[in-house]
Scaffold this active site. Structure first.
Site, PDB file in Angstrom:
ATOM      1  N   TYR A 211     -43.319 124.925 -45.968  1.00 43.71           N
ATOM      2  CA  TYR A 211     -42.554 125.247 -44.766  1.00 43.71           C
ATOM      3  C   TYR A 211     -43.440 125.119 -43.530  1.00 43.71           C
ATOM      4  O   TYR A 211     -44.613 125.485 -43.531  1.00 43.71           O
ATOM      5  CB  TYR A 211     -41.992 126.673 -44.863  1.00 43.71           C
ATOM      6  CG  TYR A 211     -41.447 127.159 -43.542  1.00 43.71           C
ATOM      7  CD1 TYR A 211     -40.219 126.685 -43.072  1.00 43.71           C
ATOM      8  CD2 TYR A 211     -42.170 128.027 -42.737  1.00 43.71           C
ATOM      9  CE1 TYR A 211     -39.733 127.086 -41.846  1.00 43.71           C
ATOM     10  CE2 TYR A 211     -41.686 128.440 -41.507  1.00 43.71           C
ATOM     11  CZ  TYR A 211     -40.468 127.958 -41.065  1.00 43.71           C
ATOM     12  OH  TYR A 211     -39.988 128.343 -39.833  1.00 43.71           O
ATOM     13  N   GLY A 212     -42.830 124.663 -42.426  1.00 40.38           N
ATOM     14  CA  GLY A 212     -43.579 124.325 -41.222  1.00 40.38           C
ATOM     15  C   GLY A 212     -44.543 125.373 -40.731  1.00 40.38           C
ATOM     16  O   GLY A 212     -45.719 125.109 -40.491  1.00 40.38           O
ATOM     17  N   SER A 266     -34.701 136.534 -28.744  1.00 41.69           N
ATOM     18  CA  SER A 266     -34.596 137.074 -27.388  1.00 41.69           C
ATOM     19  C   SER A 266     -34.424 135.990 -26.331  1.00 41.69           C
ATOM     20  O   SER A 266     -34.602 136.245 -25.148  1.00 41.69           O
ATOM     21  CB  SER A 266     -35.820 137.938 -27.070  1.00 41.69           C
ATOM     22  OG  SER A 266     -35.847 139.095 -27.870  1.00 41.69           O
ATOM     23  N   ARG A 394     -34.322 124.373 -39.059  1.00 37.77           N
ATOM     24  CA  ARG A 394     -35.143 123.912 -37.947  1.00 37.77           C
ATOM     25  C   ARG A 394     -34.861 122.456 -37.575  1.00 37.77           C
ATOM     26  O   ARG A 394     -34.325 121.678 -38.357  1.00 37.77           O
ATOM     27  CB  ARG A 394     -36.629 124.024 -38.327  1.00 37.77           C
ATOM     28  CG  ARG A 394     -37.101 125.442 -38.577  1.00 37.77           C
ATOM     29  CD  ARG A 394     -37.414 126.149 -37.295  1.00 37.77           C
ATOM     30  NE  ARG A 394     -37.787 127.542 -37.482  1.00 37.77           N
ATOM     31  CZ  ARG A 394     -38.463 128.262 -36.585  1.00 37.77           C
ATOM     32  NH1 ARG A 394     -38.863 127.680 -35.459  1.00 37.77           N
ATOM     33  NH2 ARG A 394     -38.736 129.525 -36.808  1.00 37.77           N
ATOM     34  N   ASN A 522     -29.741 132.457 -15.974  1.00 36.98           N
ATOM     35  CA  ASN A 522     -31.005 133.187 -16.035  1.00 36.98           C
ATOM     36  C   ASN A 522     -32.022 132.663 -15.021  1.00 36.98           C
ATOM     37  O   ASN A 522     -33.035 133.323 -14.754  1.00 36.98           O
ATOM     38  CB  ASN A 522     -31.595 133.118 -17.440  1.00 36.98           C
ATOM     39  CG  ASN A 522     -30.736 133.858 -18.452  1.00 36.98           C
ATOM     40  OD1 ASN A 522     -29.951 134.728 -18.097  1.00 36.98           O
ATOM     41  ND2 ASN A 522     -30.869 133.502 -19.717  1.00 36.98           N
TER      42      ASN A 522
END
Length: 612
Positions: A211-212, A266, A394, A522
């Site tokens: 996995y990366g 987030s 991903r 934003n």
């Protein structure tokens, strides 16, 4: 084993220390052959991977890979920083002595690449010629071809980056051995996986994953853990899990640069890739430099804090990426980009890919679709709600594919930093933005950065899962020493950046709707922050920072209820007083926390108590 010397000669690999390193691990791992990789090998390696069934085509110029079902994410509990000095032990870095970990990893790697090709990937985690390039050179050895293809997208790859080092031995030695993924005991007491950064020897040894985040050793292991340790040991720079953007004011001709850290979920990648809202697009343009890592240093001649993205690509989470949340990300993985998707849903007949959040509804015709495990979706029962794509699926693409990439993203100079922001997902407590003009308070705020706890994490209502500077999984040495180093590096700048804390995720307590529209809007609080730094607005002072007034925010084209706006531009004193107790407990865990940080904590707490 083929003639190592001849292979390295033919590839033009001349650095004698790199050649010694390659020989040592070729012998240890028992690889059948070696291949030295340059970026120009990408097309051939893609074709070979497709022919071998390691990749499948996902339309023209796009590729799809599927990993072993127990190998889909970083494994923090198996990730270790090792050194020869126990003073490097921190709360979060899983410190072990290098005399324990190096033999353990060597035993696991011994003979584990038998029958395989060992790929030698010389790389650079910096723009060539950058001030921090001396700490950015590395060589990854891996026995997995898809890892090589991801590395070509995520780093600058070629023998030229290690052949001409001023000190031939000053490169990061990175070894990745996949291991027998089906027999490693993932998640059991007999788990054989280890992901170790031997930081004081500049050596990375990872065993047991493809996995990366565990296998692309130039990315997190070098770009964050080793980079952080090197920056501290040299006293020259910071390596942070920060996004980096530029904002152009086309009316004034001024350009600003903002970097910042955000815990998982987030909004960091969406912020990094955002476009200006339609109402402001004629005046402002947002440029993308990077979404995950920034190295920061003070440029001695100007005295300014500078930053650069050491990566060459984007290793992005696919989930919830769509035309509304991040159109630039979608464009960066369009046809002809040579991007690689991992663990999304895939239709081998049409070459289509899909993930949760890509569209409001799943593809109507299930026939031909395979979920991330390779199982036909059409065979599922009607009430099966399991996701088609893995939640950590991903996409990997190069920076040049991002539509709003900054024109100077690969410039050796880096860019001057005007502001450092932090942001965690919280439904209350944190306003839309609060600016901090004091260095110690800014660093204190970053050290107490957190996002809402989940039932699987802290499990206590109102307590955040603290993630200092969004660097919790990547700390390389003690947190108190880290705080001291951060204060020293940024404090050396004659033109100090302004700090801020942002929060796009406040919710209404009754119906749960988000109070702020987010995404492209934003940009608006960030423009206010830059105006505050320039002295163009004053804001409203509170104990925890400066908050914009309603009149100071450019809200043209924003649909927001007055009561919602009032809520996100206010401070809940009682909630903050509760938070200060949690922060004190959090900071008390760390040895050698600088007195300036404790002074900032006491100052903020006292001002809260005295505030009407």
């Amino acid at each position: 084993m083929a003639d190592l010397e001849a292979v390295m000669d033919e590839a033009g690999l001349t650095n004698p220390k790199v050649r010694e390193f390659v020989k040592e691990y070729a012998e240890l791992t028992g690889a059948e052959r070696i291949e030295v990789v340059n970026a120009s090998d990408d097309r051939r390696l893609l074709d070979e991977a497709v022919a071998a069934g390691e990749l499948e085509k996902a339309g023209e110029g796009r590729y799809y890979s599927r990993s072993y079902h127990k190998d889909t994410a970083r494994s923090e509990e198996r990730t270790i920083v090792a050194t020869s000095d126990e003073k490097d032990r921190g709360v979060y870095n899983n410190w072990r002595h290098s005399s324990e970990m190096k033999p353990k990893l060597h035993d696991l790697m011994r003979g584990a690449s038998a029958g395989k090709t060992m790929y030698v990937v010389p790389y650079l985690m910096a723009p060539a010629g950058n001030a921090l390039a001396p700490w950015a050179a590395g060589v990854e050895i891996t026995d997995t071809r898809t890892v090589v293809l991801h590395m070509i997208r995520m780093a600058r790859v070629g023998v030229q980056f290690v052949n001409d080092l001023e000190d031939p031995g000053h490169f990061v030695k990175a070894v990745h051995v996949t291991g027998d993924l089906e027999n490693l005991g993932q998640g059991t007491d007999g788990d054989k996986r280890y992901f170790v950064t031997v930081a004081d020897e500049r050596t990375i040894l990872h065993f047991g994953s493809s996995y990366g985040g565990n296998a692309l050793l130039g990315k997190i292991a070098h770009g964050l853990r080793q980079g952080a340790y090197d920056g501290w040991a040299s006293k020259k720079f910071l390596a942070e899990q920060y996004m980096l953007i530029g904002i152009d004011d086309k009316e004034t001709g001024r350009r600003y640069h903002i970097c910042g850290g955000f815990p998982s979920a987030s909004g960091k990648t969406n912020l990094a890739m955002m476009a200006a809202p339609d109402a402001l697009g004629d005046r402002y343009h947002v440029s993308f430099y990077g979404d995950d890592i920034a190295w920061l240093w003070v440029e001695e001649e100007s005295g300014k804090l500078y930053g650069m993205n050491p990566e060459y690509g984007v290793f992005g989470v696919a989930k919830d990426t769509n035309e509304n949340t991040n159109p630039n990300a979608l464009a960066s993985v369009g046809h002809g980009t040579d991007c690689i998707f991992t663990n999304v849903a895939y239709n081998p007949t049409t070459g289509e890919v899909w993930w949760e959040g890509r569209t409001k509804e799943k593809p109507r015709d299930r026939h031909g679709w395979l979920d991330w495990t390779g199982s036909p979706v059409a065979d599922r029962k009607d009430d099966d709600t399991a996701p088609w794509a893995h939640p950590n699926s991903r996409f990997t693409t190069t920076l040049a594919n991002v539509p709003n990439i900054a024109q100077d993203y690969d410039a050796p100079m880096g860019v001057p930093i005007d502001a450092i922001i932090f942001g965690g997902r919280t439904r209350d407590r944190e306003p839309l933005i609060r600016a901090i003009t004091d260095l110690a308070e800014g660093v204190y705020d970053g050290l107490t950065l957190g996002a809402e706890a989940t039932s699987a994490a802290e499990g206590k209502e109102g307590i955040l899962r603290y993630d200092p500077m969004s660097n919790r999984p990547f700390m390389a040495y003690g947190e108190g020493d880290y705080a001291r180093h951060y204060l020293d590096v940024v404090g050396a700048a004659t033109d100090q950046p302004i700090f801020a804390h942002v929060n796009w995720f406040q919710r209404d307590a009754e119906d749960g709707h988000f109070l702020w529209p987010g995404y492209r809007d934003n940009l608006r609080p960030l423009l206010w922050l830059l105006q505050l730094k320039n002295g163009e607005v004053k804001g409203r002072r509170t104990a925890v920072g400066i908050i914009p007034t309603e009149e100071e925010l450019d809200l043209e084209g924003v649909d927001i209820a007055p009561e919602d706006l009032d809520r996100i531009l206010s401070i809940d004193k009682a909630r903050w007083q509760q938070e200060m107790g949690f922060r004190e407990e959090h900071l008390a865990q760390f040895d050698r926390m600088p007195e300036e940080i404790w002074e900032a904590h006491r100052r903020v707490a006292a001002e809260l108590d005295s505030e009407v």
